[in-house]
Design an enzyme around this catalytic site. Structure first.
Site, PDB file in Angstrom:
ATOM      1  N   SER A  63       0.805  -1.218   0.000  1.00  0.00           N
ATOM      2  CA  SER A  63       0.000   0.000   0.000  1.00  0.00           C
ATOM      3  C   SER A  63       0.836   1.265   0.000  1.00  0.00           C
ATOM      4  O   SER A  63       0.391   2.285  -0.509  1.00  0.00           O
ATOM      5  CB  SER A  63      -0.947  -0.006   1.202  1.00  0.00           C
ATOM      6  OG  SER A  63      -0.230  -0.202   2.404  1.00  0.00           O
ATOM      7  N   HIS A 112      -5.284  -3.034  -3.037  1.00  0.00           N
ATOM      8  CA  HIS A 112      -4.852  -2.129  -4.112  1.00  0.00           C
ATOM      9  C   HIS A 112      -4.686  -2.823  -5.458  1.00  0.00           C
ATOM     10  O   HIS A 112      -4.307  -2.186  -6.439  1.00  0.00           O
ATOM     11  CB  HIS A 112      -3.547  -1.432  -3.718  1.00  0.00           C
ATOM     12  CG  HIS A 112      -3.669  -0.649  -2.457  1.00  0.00           C
ATOM     13  ND1 HIS A 112      -4.164   0.631  -2.411  1.00  0.00           N
ATOM     14  CD2 HIS A 112      -3.427  -0.993  -1.173  1.00  0.00           C
ATOM     15  CE1 HIS A 112      -4.193   1.059  -1.160  1.00  0.00           C
ATOM     16  NE2 HIS A 112      -3.749   0.085  -0.387  1.00  0.00           N
ATOM     17  N   LYS A 126     -11.672   1.283  -2.283  1.00  0.00           N
ATOM     18  CA  LYS A 126     -10.571   1.839  -3.081  1.00  0.00           C
ATOM     19  C   LYS A 126     -11.006   1.879  -4.550  1.00  0.00           C
ATOM     20  O   LYS A 126     -11.833   2.689  -4.888  1.00  0.00           O
ATOM     21  CB  LYS A 126      -9.305   1.062  -2.780  1.00  0.00           C
ATOM     22  CG  LYS A 126      -8.881   1.443  -1.343  1.00  0.00           C
ATOM     23  CD  LYS A 126      -7.802   0.657  -0.720  1.00  0.00           C
ATOM     24  CE  LYS A 126      -7.563   1.239   0.684  1.00  0.00           C
ATOM     25  NZ  LYS A 126      -6.985   0.283   1.611  1.00  0.00           N
TER      26      LYS A 126
HETATM   27  C1  LIG Z   1      -7.000   0.124   3.008  1.00  0.00           C
HETATM   28  C2  LIG Z   1      -6.388  -1.189   3.314  1.00  0.00           C
HETATM   29  C3  LIG Z   1      -7.011  -2.106   4.163  1.00  0.00           C
HETATM   30  C4  LIG Z   1      -8.215  -1.757   4.981  1.00  0.00           C
HETATM   31  O1  LIG Z   1      -9.362  -1.652   4.202  1.00  0.00           O
HETATM   32  P1  LIG Z   1     -10.559  -0.745   4.737  1.00  0.00           P
HETATM   33  O2  LIG Z   1     -11.733  -1.231   3.984  1.00  0.00           O
HETATM   34  O3  LIG Z   1     -10.186   0.664   4.432  1.00  0.00           O
HETATM   35  O4  LIG Z   1     -10.667  -1.005   6.215  1.00  0.00           O
HETATM   36  C5  LIG Z   1      -6.440  -3.348   4.292  1.00  0.00           C
HETATM   37  N1  LIG Z   1      -5.300  -3.665   3.650  1.00  0.00           N
HETATM   38  C6  LIG Z   1      -4.667  -2.797   2.840  1.00  0.00           C
HETATM   39  C7  LIG Z   1      -3.415  -3.220   2.153  1.00  0.00           C
HETATM   40  C8  LIG Z   1      -5.182  -1.532   2.660  1.00  0.00           C
HETATM   41  O5  LIG Z   1      -4.533  -0.661   1.893  1.00  0.00           O
END
Ligand SMILES: *Cc1c(COP(=O)(O)O)cnc(C)c1O
Length: 386
Positions: free
Chosen positions: A176, A204, A235
């Protein structure tokens, strides 16, 4: 009782103090508190779906049909036909027998790890994994071993230290904060050799890589029963929530055991309707991914010409590694003075000494907007050197 003020002062002195800003997002443009418009390069709305009219309309239709609150947890009476349809559509799209919805990706990671592992079991994790995977390890009480980032030799060494019990390897698919990819074919092979679960956090990768299906499709992985794909919906999909996709037995086990699934209210059904609409767009509109790939190439070329401290990332996450907290903050502030918003990322989100600007690109950016970013970076990098 600890002295909170002293602690806060210490965080301030380390230049790690965080402030939550109120920003009105309108596509890639954000209106700041003072009314100024900033062109943003830091959201995870990679495909520009978060404000798509069809997605908003689906949310409104869903609210008209179902109201707002789901009223209860999934296993009581909070699971609506909208949730059911979304789970089936996600499973079909990801090519897996089943998918299960979670309120957030954070909770989904806690759920999978703590359901499949317990005291005496083993968990291997890449050092740069997302915080929720690490917190899942704590919740499960499994023994945790972290290996150096994407370092297969170090991973092999750690595998040699493992005793009896269940074994899971957990990794981000796309990291991330760095934007690089996990070596999934090799990880899958090792997991097969050791009869281990492979938990893939594809927050991602989903929507962006593998024609949208994420990192497993990108690498052409065999979708075997030990592979667990966690996708977040907040995302690239542009909505909210998460899902875990995998085998029939895995999903049934999560339903029986996963406390972050059982003991929480189901997300609003209208949100599931919005996610269904977004999934249709994400699956159908390859032009979004193609445009994004062109922006990534254009950005990397431009940044290389400017000799910026680019990391080796093939994804929309294009960080500039700046080192100290001060340096990351000062680049971010200088960009903001030129009308560009990129939040500085500092420890503990990233390891000490690796503060950065985490630039992210979106299909909603135009090539001209990308050039504005590059022009501003050219000015800032000259300023900061002088
Ligand atoms: C954003 C993210 C999460 C958490 O997801 P949410 O739905 O925002 O709680 C988990 N793992 C990674 C790698 C992320 O970037």
């Amino acid at each position: 009782m600890q002295d909170l003020k002293a602690k806060l002062d210490q965080v301030r002195q380390q230049q790690r103090y965080r402030r939550c800003r109120s920003l009105q997002r309108n596509g890639v443009v954000c209106r700041a508190e003072d009314g100024r418009e900033l062109l943003a390069f830091c959201s995870n709305d990679y495909l520009g779906l978060a404000q798509h009219p069809q997605v908003s309309a689906a949310l409104q239709r869903g609210a008209a049909e179902y109201g707002v609150g789901s009223g209860a947890a999934h296993l009581i009476n909070g699971h609506s036909p909208a949730h059911q349809a979304l789970e089936e559509e996600l499973a079909a799209y990801l090519g897996r027998p089943r998918a299960l919805l979670f309120s957030t990706g954070y909770m989904a990671n806690l759920a999978v790890i703590s359901s499949l592992l317990g005291r005496g079991d083993w968990l291997l994790q890449d050092r740069l994994n997302h915080a929720s995977l690490l917190d899942g390890a704590q919740l499960s009480r499994a023994r945790l071993k972290r290996y150096a980032h994407v370092d297969l030799a170090d991973l092999q060494r750690r595998l040699g230290e493992i005793g009896s019990g269940e074994l899971m390897l957990a990794t981000d698919g796309v990291f991330s904060m760095d934007g690089d990819l996990a070596p999934l074919p090799q990880l899958q092979q090792l997991c097969q050799q050791h009869q281990a679960w492979l938990l893939l956090d594809d927050a991602h990768g989903f929507g962006v890589l593998g024609s949208g299906r994420g990192t497993p499709a990108h690498f052409g992985l065999a979708l075997e029963d030990n592979l667990i794909q966690m996708v977040t919906l907040g995302k690239a999909l542009g909505t909210f929530g998460a899902a875990v996709a995998g085998s029939e037995d895995l999903i049934e086990s999560l339903i029986q055991q996963a406390r972050p699934y059982i003991f929480t209210t189901a997300t609003p059904p209208a949100l599931a309707e919005a996610s269904r609409a977004a999934l249709r767009l994400l699956a159908a509109e390859d032009w979004r991914r193609e445009h994004l790939q062109r922006l990534i190439r254009r950005f990397r070329q431009g940044a290389q010409q400017l000799d910026l401290p680019l990391l080796d990332s093939p994804t929309p996450i294009q960080p500039l590694l700046l080192g100290s907290e001060e340096r990351a903050l000062s680049w971010s502030q200088a960009l903001e003075q030129m009308g560009i918003l990129v939040t500085a990322i500092r420890p503990p989100t990233v390891p000490p000494g690796s503060a950065r600007l985490r630039i992210t690109l979106s299909a909603a950016h135009s090539p001209e907007q990308l050039d504005r970013l590059l022009d501003a970076l050219a000015v800032v990098s000259r300023q900061q050197k002088a």
